[in-house]
Design a protein around this motif. Structure first.
Motif, PDB file in Angstrom:
ATOM      1  N   TYR A  32       1.210  12.533 -16.827  1.00  0.00           N
ATOM      2  CA  TYR A  32       2.155  11.585 -16.158  1.00  0.00           C
ATOM      3  C   TYR A  32       3.186  11.042 -17.076  1.00  0.00           C
ATOM      4  CZ  TYR A  32      -1.008  11.487 -12.139  1.00  0.00           C
ATOM      5  OH  TYR A  32      -1.688  11.841 -11.231  1.00  0.00           O
ATOM      6  N   VAL A  33       4.184  10.293 -16.556  1.00  0.00           N
ATOM      7  CA  VAL A  33       5.197   9.553 -17.350  1.00  0.00           C
ATOM      8  C   VAL A  33       5.193   8.235 -16.759  1.00  0.00           C
ATOM      9  CG1 VAL A  33       6.674  11.539 -17.469  1.00  0.00           C
ATOM     10  CG2 VAL A  33       7.077  10.318 -15.673  1.00  0.00           C
ATOM     11  N   ILE A  34       5.894   7.383 -17.608  1.00  0.00           N
ATOM     12  CA  ILE A  34       5.785   5.843 -17.483  1.00  0.00           C
ATOM     13  C   ILE A  34       7.209   5.540 -17.128  1.00  0.00           C
ATOM     14  CG2 ILE A  34       5.206   3.550 -18.245  1.00  0.00           C
ATOM     15  CD1 ILE A  34       2.816   5.141 -17.468  1.00  0.00           C
ATOM     16  N   GLY A  35       7.282   4.655 -16.260  1.00  0.00           N
ATOM     17  CA  GLY A  35       8.427   4.207 -15.883  1.00  0.00           C
ATOM     18  C   GLY A  35       8.650   2.600 -15.813  1.00  0.00           C
ATOM     19  N   TRP A  36       9.651   1.743 -16.253  1.00  0.00           N
ATOM     20  CA  TRP A  36       9.803   0.642 -16.301  1.00  0.00           C
ATOM     21  C   TRP A  36      10.936   0.344 -15.251  1.00  0.00           C
ATOM     22  CZ3 TRP A  36       6.830  -3.087 -18.803  1.00  0.00           C
ATOM     23  CH2 TRP A  36       6.108  -2.454 -19.673  1.00  0.00           C
ATOM     24  N   PHE A  37      10.610  -0.530 -14.674  1.00  0.00           N
ATOM     25  CA  PHE A  37      11.630  -0.999 -13.381  1.00  0.00           C
ATOM     26  C   PHE A  37      11.649  -2.708 -13.362  1.00  0.00           C
ATOM     27  CE2 PHE A  37      11.704   2.869 -10.828  1.00  0.00           C
ATOM     28  CZ  PHE A  37      10.484   3.495 -11.359  1.00  0.00           C
ATOM     29  N   ARG A  38      12.927  -3.222 -12.771  1.00  0.00           N
ATOM     30  CA  ARG A  38      12.849  -4.584 -12.516  1.00  0.00           C
ATOM     31  C   ARG A  38      13.499  -4.880 -11.297  1.00  0.00           C
ATOM     32  NH1 ARG A  38      17.507  -5.698 -17.368  1.00  0.00           N
ATOM     33  NH2 ARG A  38      19.558  -5.017 -15.898  1.00  0.00           N
ATOM     34  N   GLN A  39      13.092  -6.124 -10.775  1.00  0.00           N
ATOM     35  CA  GLN A  39      13.833  -6.784  -9.648  1.00  0.00           C
ATOM     36  C   GLN A  39      14.225  -8.112  -9.859  1.00  0.00           C
ATOM     37  OE1 GLN A  39      11.425  -6.089  -6.127  1.00  0.00           O
ATOM     38  NE2 GLN A  39      13.380  -6.148  -4.880  1.00  0.00           N
ATOM     39  N   GLY A  54       4.432  13.764 -22.882  1.00  0.00           N
ATOM     40  CA  GLY A  54       3.537  14.848 -22.843  1.00  0.00           C
ATOM     41  C   GLY A  54       3.919  15.939 -23.853  1.00  0.00           C
ATOM     42  N   VAL A  55       2.951  16.680 -24.223  1.00  0.00           N
ATOM     43  CA  VAL A  55       3.174  17.536 -25.259  1.00  0.00           C
ATOM     44  C   VAL A  55       4.242  18.664 -25.088  1.00  0.00           C
ATOM     45  CG1 VAL A  55       2.190  19.641 -26.812  1.00  0.00           C
ATOM     46  CG2 VAL A  55       0.974  17.259 -26.200  1.00  0.00           C
ATOM     47  N   GLY A  56       5.189  18.592 -25.754  1.00  0.00           N
ATOM     48  CA  GLY A  56       6.516  19.764 -25.703  1.00  0.00           C
ATOM     49  C   GLY A  56       7.506  19.291 -24.787  1.00  0.00           C
ATOM     50  N   PHE A  57       7.351  17.865 -24.308  1.00  0.00           N
ATOM     51  CA  PHE A  57       8.463  17.696 -23.362  1.00  0.00           C
ATOM     52  C   PHE A  57       8.760  15.902 -23.567  1.00  0.00           C
ATOM     53  CE2 PHE A  57       5.699  15.802 -20.121  1.00  0.00           C
ATOM     54  CZ  PHE A  57       4.740  16.708 -20.060  1.00  0.00           C
ATOM     55  N   GLY A  58       8.688  15.462 -24.749  1.00  0.00           N
ATOM     56  CA  GLY A  58       8.772  14.179 -24.881  1.00  0.00           C
ATOM     57  C   GLY A  58      10.195  13.685 -24.863  1.00  0.00           C
ATOM     58  N   SER A  59      10.432  12.594 -23.899  1.00  0.00           N
ATOM     59  CA  SER A  59      11.646  12.327 -23.953  1.00  0.00           C
ATOM     60  C   SER A  59      11.864  10.638 -23.208  1.00  0.00           C
ATOM     61  CB  SER A  59      12.647  13.163 -22.696  1.00  0.00           C
ATOM     62  OG  SER A  59      11.851  13.219 -21.596  1.00  0.00           O
ATOM     63  N   THR A  60      13.219  10.104 -23.580  1.00  0.00           N
ATOM     64  CA  THR A  60      13.352   8.931 -23.036  1.00  0.00           C
ATOM     65  C   THR A  60      14.481   8.698 -22.185  1.00  0.00           C
ATOM     66  OG1 THR A  60      14.255   7.851 -24.888  1.00  0.00           O
ATOM     67  CG2 THR A  60      11.949   7.605 -24.822  1.00  0.00           C
ATOM     68  N   LYS A 102       4.115  11.806 -11.719  1.00  0.00           N
ATOM     69  CA  LYS A 102       3.769  13.345 -12.465  1.00  0.00           C
ATOM     70  C   LYS A 102       4.857  13.750 -13.278  1.00  0.00           C
ATOM     71  CE  LYS A 102      -0.472  14.751 -11.109  1.00  0.00           C
ATOM     72  NZ  LYS A 102      -0.448  15.834 -10.061  1.00  0.00           N
ATOM     73  N   GLY A 103       4.703  14.146 -14.280  1.00  0.00           N
ATOM     74  CA  GLY A 103       5.911  14.645 -15.174  1.00  0.00           C
ATOM     75  C   GLY A 103       6.351  15.993 -14.925  1.00  0.00           C
ATOM     76  N   PRO A 104       7.228  16.649 -15.718  1.00  0.00           N
ATOM     77  CA  PRO A 104       7.497  15.987 -17.109  1.00  0.00           C
ATOM     78  C   PRO A 104       8.586  15.509 -17.102  1.00  0.00           C
ATOM     79  CG  PRO A 104       8.073  18.296 -16.769  1.00  0.00           C
ATOM     80  CD  PRO A 104       7.405  18.023 -15.629  1.00  0.00           C
ATOM     81  N   ALA A 105       9.430  15.413 -16.161  1.00  0.00           N
ATOM     82  CA  ALA A 105      10.806  14.437 -16.129  1.00  0.00           C
ATOM     83  C   ALA A 105      10.486  13.037 -15.739  1.00  0.00           C
ATOM     84  CB  ALA A 105      11.677  14.873 -14.952  1.00  0.00           C
TER      85      ALA A 105
END
Length: 125
Positions: A32-39, A54-60, A102-105
């Motif tokens: 899983y990937v984590i997103g930050w949102f605001r309202q 995740g292993v092999g696809f770390g990105s921000t 769900k990742g990877p993106a």
């Protein structure tokens, strides 16, 4: 059961810094990937940042409005994500949420399935 809990909000003067935390339950950061949102009041929710660790696809990724001021990180072992916010502006005032997908993106901000309850950040001028 998947749960996310955002914390760390409060009142900060313009130009100040604040770190938000997101604790995740029931998911693996490998999957899983984590997103930050605001309202902000009267505005639609927007994606602020996200991290895929995740292993092999770390990105921000970052919204243009926060690039260079915000940083995102995660600790997969602790199932924690952090949003470091620097040089805060009054327009950063909002309820901030963390969410999981769900990742990877991670930058498909419409694809997040699980949401935390939000934490209020108020930046005074």
């Amino acid at each position: 059961e998947v749960q996310l809990q955002a914390s760390g909000g409060g009142l900060v003067p313009a130009g100040g810094s604040m770190r938000l935390s997101c604790e995740a339950f029931g998911i693996s950061f490998d999957e899983y990937v984590i997103g930050w949102f605001r309202q902000a009041p009267g505005k639609e929710r927007e994606g602020v940042s996200c991290i895929s660790s995740g292993v092999g696809f770390g990105s921000t990724a970052f919204a243009d409005s926060v690039k260079g001021r915000f940083a995102v990180s995660s600790d997969a072992a602790k199932k924690m994500s952090y949003l470091q916010m620097n040089s805060l502006k009054p327009e950063d005032t909002a309820i901030y949420y963390c969410a999981a997908a769900k990742g990877p993106a991670c930058n498909d901000y419409k694809g997040y399935d699980y949401w935390g309850q939000g934490t209020l950040v108020t930046v005074s001028s």
